[in-house]
Design a protein around this motif. Structure first.
Motif, PDB file in Angstrom:
ATOM      1  N   MET A  45     -64.867 -49.057   9.730  1.00  0.00           N
ATOM      2  CA  MET A  45     -65.189 -48.134  10.809  1.00  0.00           C
ATOM      3  C   MET A  45     -65.638 -48.882  12.070  1.00  0.00           C
ATOM      4  SD  MET A  45     -64.475 -45.097   9.848  1.00  0.00           S
ATOM      5  CE  MET A  45     -63.104 -45.762   8.875  1.00  0.00           C
ATOM      6  N   LEU A  46     -66.373 -49.993  11.899  1.00  0.00           N
ATOM      7  CA  LEU A  46     -66.754 -50.793  13.058  1.00  0.00           C
ATOM      8  C   LEU A  46     -65.523 -51.355  13.752  1.00  0.00           C
ATOM      9  CD1 LEU A  46     -69.868 -52.766  11.724  1.00  0.00           C
ATOM     10  CD2 LEU A  46     -69.849 -50.946  13.433  1.00  0.00           C
ATOM     11  N   THR A  47     -64.565 -51.839  12.971  1.00  0.00           N
ATOM     12  CA  THR A  47     -63.327 -52.364  13.543  1.00  0.00           C
ATOM     13  C   THR A  47     -62.555 -51.275  14.273  1.00  0.00           C
ATOM     14  OG1 THR A  47     -63.188 -53.984  11.736  1.00  0.00           O
ATOM     15  CG2 THR A  47     -61.188 -53.576  13.012  1.00  0.00           C
ATOM     16  N   ILE A  48     -62.506 -50.098  13.665  1.00  0.00           N
ATOM     17  CA  ILE A  48     -61.744 -48.989  14.260  1.00  0.00           C
ATOM     18  C   ILE A  48     -62.417 -48.480  15.531  1.00  0.00           C
ATOM     19  CG2 ILE A  48     -61.048 -46.599  13.869  1.00  0.00           C
ATOM     20  CD1 ILE A  48     -60.648 -47.419  10.892  1.00  0.00           C
ATOM     21  N   VAL A  49     -63.741 -48.269  15.478  1.00  0.00           N
ATOM     22  CA  VAL A  49     -64.456 -47.775  16.661  1.00  0.00           C
ATOM     23  C   VAL A  49     -64.377 -48.781  17.794  1.00  0.00           C
ATOM     24  CG1 VAL A  49     -66.731 -47.155  17.551  1.00  0.00           C
ATOM     25  CG2 VAL A  49     -65.993 -46.290  15.332  1.00  0.00           C
ATOM     26  N   TYR A  50     -64.574 -50.068  17.457  1.00  0.00           N
ATOM     27  CA  TYR A  50     -64.481 -51.100  18.497  1.00  0.00           C
ATOM     28  C   TYR A  50     -63.066 -51.167  19.077  1.00  0.00           C
ATOM     29  CZ  TYR A  50     -63.727 -55.788  20.331  1.00  0.00           C
ATOM     30  OH  TYR A  50     -63.358 -56.848  21.110  1.00  0.00           O
ATOM     31  N   GLY A  51     -62.045 -51.062  18.211  1.00  0.00           N
ATOM     32  CA  GLY A  51     -60.672 -51.108  18.694  1.00  0.00           C
ATOM     33  C   GLY A  51     -60.338 -49.947  19.618  1.00  0.00           C
ATOM     34  N   ILE A 108     -53.135 -55.815  13.539  1.00  0.00           N
ATOM     35  CA  ILE A 108     -53.852 -55.544  14.785  1.00  0.00           C
ATOM     36  C   ILE A 108     -54.462 -56.829  15.338  1.00  0.00           C
ATOM     37  CG2 ILE A 108     -55.811 -54.292  15.776  1.00  0.00           C
ATOM     38  CD1 ILE A 108     -55.275 -52.071  13.747  1.00  0.00           C
ATOM     39  N   TRP A 109     -54.987 -57.654  14.443  1.00  0.00           N
ATOM     40  CA  TRP A 109     -55.567 -58.930  14.862  1.00  0.00           C
ATOM     41  C   TRP A 109     -54.511 -59.838  15.483  1.00  0.00           C
ATOM     42  CZ3 TRP A 109     -56.625 -63.815  11.709  1.00  0.00           C
ATOM     43  CH2 TRP A 109     -57.537 -64.633  12.373  1.00  0.00           C
ATOM     44  N   SER A 115     -51.905 -61.085  22.677  1.00  0.00           N
ATOM     45  CA  SER A 115     -52.348 -60.672  24.009  1.00  0.00           C
ATOM     46  C   SER A 115     -53.276 -61.699  24.634  1.00  0.00           C
ATOM     47  CB  SER A 115     -53.066 -59.312  23.908  1.00  0.00           C
ATOM     48  OG  SER A 115     -53.557 -58.910  25.168  1.00  0.00           O
ATOM     49  N   TYR A 116     -54.129 -62.310  23.817  1.00  0.00           N
ATOM     50  CA  TYR A 116     -55.060 -63.317  24.342  1.00  0.00           C
ATOM     51  C   TYR A 116     -54.323 -64.598  24.758  1.00  0.00           C
ATOM     52  CZ  TYR A 116     -58.444 -67.132  24.176  1.00  0.00           C
ATOM     53  OH  TYR A 116     -59.181 -68.259  24.461  1.00  0.00           O
ATOM     54  N   ILE A 127     -63.498 -62.450  24.666  1.00  0.00           N
ATOM     55  CA  ILE A 127     -64.579 -61.741  23.960  1.00  0.00           C
ATOM     56  C   ILE A 127     -63.993 -60.784  22.923  1.00  0.00           C
ATOM     57  CG2 ILE A 127     -66.498 -60.123  24.255  1.00  0.00           C
ATOM     58  CD1 ILE A 127     -66.923 -61.302  27.039  1.00  0.00           C
ATOM     59  N   ARG A 128     -62.929 -60.104  23.283  1.00  0.00           N
ATOM     60  CA  ARG A 128     -62.284 -59.186  22.336  1.00  0.00           C
ATOM     61  C   ARG A 128     -61.739 -59.943  21.128  1.00  0.00           C
ATOM     62  NH1 ARG A 128     -56.752 -55.699  23.456  1.00  0.00           N
ATOM     63  NH2 ARG A 128     -56.935 -54.274  21.679  1.00  0.00           N
ATOM     64  N   PHE A 129     -61.142 -61.093  21.383  1.00  0.00           N
ATOM     65  CA  PHE A 129     -60.599 -61.891  20.286  1.00  0.00           C
ATOM     66  C   PHE A 129     -61.706 -62.365  19.348  1.00  0.00           C
ATOM     67  CE2 PHE A 129     -59.906 -66.368  18.982  1.00  0.00           C
ATOM     68  CZ  PHE A 129     -58.986 -66.134  17.980  1.00  0.00           C
ATOM     69  N   LEU A 130     -62.832 -62.808  19.887  1.00  0.00           N
ATOM     70  CA  LEU A 130     -63.924 -63.300  19.055  1.00  0.00           C
ATOM     71  C   LEU A 130     -64.549 -62.181  18.227  1.00  0.00           C
ATOM     72  CD1 LEU A 130     -65.652 -65.767  21.572  1.00  0.00           C
ATOM     73  CD2 LEU A 130     -64.138 -66.320  19.653  1.00  0.00           C
TER      74      LEU A 130
END
Length: 351
Positions: A45-51, A108-109, A115-116, A127-130
């Motif tokens: 859920m953290l991965t999904i919400v952040y994404g 997704i990663w 993209s990075y 920052i998004r990649f990290l």
């Protein structure tokens, strides 16, 4: 002295149910989830919400002709499937959906990495990649640990079909086919979304027509496949298999156009070209794996699996081979429904 048998009748034992019957089959209750499963749900859920949060932020801050717009839509689409894999896979103890959740998270990663690498000078993408790397690695590891536990225990499979080893094997094959069906739909949607290979504002009427047709076709195709497998309808199964030729044809079209874009050396579109190769490869692997499992599952029709999983009698259930002798005749007066009167004088002497 009190009777222990009578005392035991006064004991009220309440057992918390660990599973329940639903429209999609037997599912687990939330109270039966373990700490490791709740941890997996938390990281997912953290991965999904952040994404979703980062993608929405990018939608607001970038122009519509940026390739990141299509890439963001692609990420959001796969995040929606990740929600399904996480919840449905845990509630039904599906080891294969834990695997597809890990593959989706990894996909997704990879998109974020692509993209990075195409924009190394942008601090926000670093920052998004990290952050995505910190969330992705434990999520994938937990998927493998939980999926391995589901495969080894097979608790829900046992509660669904009982202790019959052959039915358990058929049930695992059925669940695997359903997982591949969902994964194929996910890869198909992702590939059709990449028809906008030059950004959303530059789409042509042909691109829009391909996207609309692809979405409608995919939904109808998957629905036919699900109904065919669930109802064990061999005719619908043949229709589903015959209609499966469109996806490979589209993959060839998608990859050929992506190759043309890369040959043209247009750096602006390199991100979407790389995404097209990733999506096309994923669709090809999932599609042919699904067709292989369709052949296997179709040979399992009529063996009572549908009745066990969904509670409905199988329309193709094989007839019983038990012989009927005189002791099972409907004319036996000892059997219910018999129309023969019972002669008590034959066994009770009259004084």
């Amino acid at each position: 002295m009190s009777n222990p048998i009578e005392d035991s009748d006064n004991i009220n034992l309440r057992m918390t149910p660990t599973s329940r019957q639903s429209l999609i089959g037997r599912v687990r209750t939330c109270s039966s989830l373990t700490t490791k499963e709740w941890t997996l749900i938390t990281f997912s859920m953290l991965t999904i919400v952040y994404g979703f949060g980062f993608s929405i932020y990018r939608f607001v801050t970038i122009t519509s002709d940026s390739p990141d717009m299509v890439l963001g839509l692609l990420v959001c689409l796969n995040l929606c499937f990740a929600i399904f894999y996480c919840m449905h896979g845990i509630l039904q103890e599906q080891p294969f959906e834990m695997l597809t959740l890990a593959l989706t998270t990894f996909f997704i990663w990879i998109l974020i990495i692509v993209s990075y690498l195409a924009n190394l000078g942008i601090q926000l993408k670093l920052i998004r990649f990290l952050i995505s790397s910190v969330l992705t690695v434990p999520t994938i590891l937990l998927c493998f640990f939980v999926g391995r536990k589901y495969w080894q225990s097979g608790n829900l499979v046992f509660r669904t079909v009982g202790g019959d080893i052959s039915l358990q094997r058929l049930c695992r094959q059925l669940f695997f086919t359903y997982s591949l069906l969902t994964l194929d739909l996910q890869a198909t949607f992702s590939s059709f979304l990449l028809v906008f290979h030059k950004g959303i504002p530059q789409e042509t009427s042909n691109d829009v027509a391909i996207l609309i047709f692809g979405i409608i076709y995919s939904i109808v195709w998957v629905s036919i496949g699900y109904i065919a497998i669930r109802t064990e309808n061999i005719r619908l199964t043949w229709v589903f298999g015959t209609a499966s030729v469109l996806q490979p044809i589209y993959v060839i079209f998608l990859l050929s156009r992506a190759t043309d874009d890369m040959v043209a050396a247009e750096v602006k579109y390199s991100v979407l070209s790389a995404s097209a190769f990733i999506s096309g490869t994923s669709l090809t692997l999932s599609h042919f794996s699904l067709l292989a499992m369709l052949i296997v599952v179709s040979h399992n029709y009529g063996k009572g699996l549908s009745e066990k999983v969904y509670g409905n009698p199988s329309p193709n259930r094989l007839p019983s081979t038990l012989p009927s002798g005189p002791e099972t005749s409907s004319q036996d007066p000892l059997l219910p429904g018999s129309n023969q009167p019972f002669n008590y004088d034959a066994i009770i002497p009259i004084p």
